[in-house]
Design a protein around this motif. Structure first.
Motif, mmCIF file in Angstrom:
data_model
loop_
_atom_site.group_PDB
_atom_site.id
_atom_site.type_symbol
_atom_site.label_atom_id
_atom_site.label_comp_id
_atom_site.label_asym_id
_atom_site.label_seq_id
_atom_site.Cartn_x
_atom_site.Cartn_y
_atom_site.Cartn_z
ATOM 1 N N PRO A 119 -3.987 -2.405 -6.559
ATOM 2 C CA PRO A 119 -4.712 -3.676 -6.348
ATOM 3 C C PRO A 119 -6.194 -3.596 -6.708
ATOM 4 O O PRO A 119 -6.789 -4.617 -7.044
ATOM 5 C CB PRO A 119 -4.537 -3.926 -4.844
ATOM 6 C CG PRO A 119 -4.251 -2.585 -4.258
ATOM 7 C CD PRO A 119 -3.511 -1.817 -5.308
ATOM 8 N N SER A 150 -3.251 5.939 -1.647
ATOM 9 C CA SER A 150 -3.941 4.669 -1.872
ATOM 10 C C SER A 150 -2.914 3.667 -2.413
ATOM 11 O O SER A 150 -2.118 3.992 -3.298
ATOM 12 C CB SER A 150 -5.059 4.885 -2.902
ATOM 13 O OG SER A 150 -5.659 3.659 -3.218
ATOM 14 N N GLY A 151 -2.881 2.482 -1.824
ATOM 15 C CA GLY A 151 -1.927 1.461 -2.268
ATOM 16 C C GLY A 151 -0.565 1.553 -1.603
ATOM 17 O O GLY A 151 0.335 0.777 -1.925
ATOM 18 N N SER A 152 -0.422 2.462 -0.647
ATOM 19 C CA SER A 152 0.898 2.611 -0.005
ATOM 20 C C SER A 152 1.143 1.538 1.054
ATOM 21 O O SER A 152 2.249 1.421 1.580
ATOM 22 C CB SER A 152 1.041 4.014 0.617
ATOM 23 O OG SER A 152 0.040 4.229 1.587
HETATM 24 N N1 LIG Z 1 5.614 -3.575 1.884
HETATM 25 C C1 LIG Z 1 4.928 -4.008 0.828
HETATM 26 N N2 LIG Z 1 5.559 -4.580 -0.188
HETATM 27 C C2 LIG Z 1 4.878 -5.020 -1.272
HETATM 28 N N3 LIG Z 1 3.545 -4.942 -1.404
HETATM 29 C C3 LIG Z 1 2.858 -4.394 -0.417
HETATM 30 C C4 LIG Z 1 3.499 -3.896 0.751
HETATM 31 N N4 LIG Z 1 2.549 -3.377 1.572
HETATM 32 C C5 LIG Z 1 1.382 -3.560 0.941
HETATM 33 N N5 LIG Z 1 1.556 -4.175 -0.235
HETATM 34 C C6 LIG Z 1 0.522 -4.525 -1.223
HETATM 35 O O1 LIG Z 1 0.113 -3.295 -1.795
HETATM 36 C C7 LIG Z 1 -1.284 -3.293 -2.014
HETATM 37 C C8 LIG Z 1 -1.914 -2.100 -1.319
HETATM 38 O O2 LIG Z 1 -1.812 -2.296 0.075
HETATM 39 P P1 LIG Z 1 -2.922 -1.722 1.039
HETATM 40 O O3 LIG Z 1 -2.534 -2.133 2.405
HETATM 41 O O4 LIG Z 1 -4.292 -2.082 0.574
HETATM 42 O O5 LIG Z 1 -2.691 -0.150 0.845
HETATM 43 P P2 LIG Z 1 -3.591 1.079 1.333
HETATM 44 O O6 LIG Z 1 -4.383 0.633 2.526
HETATM 45 O O7 LIG Z 1 -2.624 2.161 1.657
HETATM 46 O O8 LIG Z 1 -4.443 1.403 0.149
HETATM 47 C C9 LIG Z 1 -1.805 -4.640 -1.541
HETATM 48 O O9 LIG Z 1 -1.926 -5.480 -2.657
HETATM 49 C C10 LIG Z 1 -0.719 -5.130 -0.612
HETATM 50 O O10 LIG Z 1 -0.637 -6.535 -0.617
#
Ligand SMILES: Nc1ncnc2c1ncn2[C@@H]1O[C@H](COP(=O)(O)OP(=O)(O)O)[C@@H](O)[C@H]1O
Ligand SMILES: Nc1ncnc2c1ncn2[C@@H]1O[C@H](COP(=O)(O)OS(=O)(=O)O)[C@@H](OP(=O)(O)O)[C@H]1O
Length: 291
Positions: free
Chosen positions: A202, A95-97
């Motif tokens: 987030p 989560s958050g990746s």
């Molecule tokens: N390459 C990156 N560099 C910095 N922040 C990122 C990057 N990719 C995503 N984020 C940020 O990280 C947070 C989690 O991204 P998200 O796409 O919701 O992850 P997941 O779907 O894996 O939970 C969001 O706030 C997003 O804006």
């Protein structure tokens, strides 16, 4: 760096004439049944107690007396229409990746280039189709099983299909891979350390999980099994240690899809089949005319 494994089979290209006659036969079959075509009736159905000219059926799970219907418009014809190969890009990571962000960015890049895409996102699917599922191991397995089959339907229609689910268990991801044709499933590993994901947080979920307010949170008190041989690995940092942007990550995946032949007419040879990775011209551009 990403591996370049790709084993999309070189399927036969049906001729216009074959396709026409297939359509005619299909129409006749629907109108009058196989006997009218002068063929013998199918053998006694697997499940039919009474012998007769029935189409065979079988039992799958709790579904009894069912029969698979082949799509009358071949997948390859759909892919030729779209000028691309259907595939499943399976994003996996904590989560958050960045699964959703990168998949979404990639979808925009593909759309701008004229490709048909579909994006299945974990949070969204849990609002509808899978709202009956929680986060136990069994529910996560069922979540991935359903999504795998839905993703496959989109890929069958020729779409570049992206899924963004934590999908923490290797066996669950492998199950989806096995349901797909060779070369159809591309595992995209978001190789982002837990510390980075937790610092992003987030939705504040890591904070809650650390405080014990959410149980079985992946990476905290629930496992995440990283892929051992993903087709594509997306690293957090560049070789010289700079953080990578979502756009940079999406462009990496786009380049790999392009190089592997997923974004062109399926009649074009795939790189894996012809070893074209070695056939770059002096400018480093792939030279398909040479194939
Ligand atoms: N390459 C990156 N560099 C910095 N922040 C990122 C990057 N990719 C995503 N984020 C940020 O990280 C947070 C989690 O991204 P998200 O796409 O919701 O992850 P997941 O779907 O894996 O939970 C969001 O706030 C997003 O804006
Ligand atoms: N216990 C627990 N563990 C992990 N994640 C949790 C949990 N509870 C809620 N959430 C939120 O649900 C999102 C993950 O859903 P998925 O369908 O991708 O999960 S799974 O593949 O079935 O493991 C995940 O979204 P992402 O952050 O987009 O990955 C979380 O917001």
């Amino acid at each position: 760096m990403a591996s370049t494994r790709c084993c999309v089979p070189a399927a036969q290209i049906p001729s216009r004439c074959c396709r026409r006659s297939a359509v005619r036969v299909a129409a006749q079959q629907q109108a009058t049944g196989p006997a009218a075509l002068g063929r013998p009736a199918p053998a006694v159905a697997v499940n039919n107690a009474v012998a007769g000219p029935h189409l065979s059926t079988k039992d799958v799970g709790n579904s009894t007396n069912i029969r698979w219907h082949e799509s009358m418009v071949a997948r390859r014809d759909k892919e030729m229409l779209l000028g691309q190969r259907g595939c499943v890009l399976w994003f996996t990571g904590l989560s958050g990746s960045g699964k959703s962000t990168v998949a979404c960015t990639l979808e925009h890049l593909l759309h701008e280039r004229g490709h048909l895409t579909s994006l299945l996102d974990g949070d969204n699917i849990r609002h509808g189709l899978n709202k009956d599922l929680g986060f136990s191991a069994a529910d996560r397995t069922e979540n991935i099983r359903r999504i795998g089959d839905v993703a496959k339907l989109f890929a069958d229609a020729g779409a570049v299909t992206m899924t963004s689910f934590i999908s923490p268990y290797r066996a669950d991801r492998d199950m989806v891979r096995q349901r797909c044709q060779p070369g159809e499933f591309l595992e995209v590993f978001m190789n982002i350390p837990l510390e980075v994901c937790e610092a992003r947080d987030p939705k504040g979920l890591y904070k809650k999980a650390r405080a014990g307010l959410i149980k079985n949170f992946t990476g905290i008190d629930d496992p995440y099994e990283a892929p051992t041989q993903p087709e594509i690995t997306v690293d957090c940092f560049t070789a010289d240690g700079h953080p990578r942007s979502p756009l940079d990550m999406a462009e990496q995946i786009l380049q790999i899809l392009d190089d592997m032949g997923y974004l062109r007419d399926p009649r074009m040879p795939t790189l894996a089949a012809y070893g074209a990775l070695q056939r770059k011209n002096s400018d480093g551009v792939l030279d398909y005319a040479q194939l």
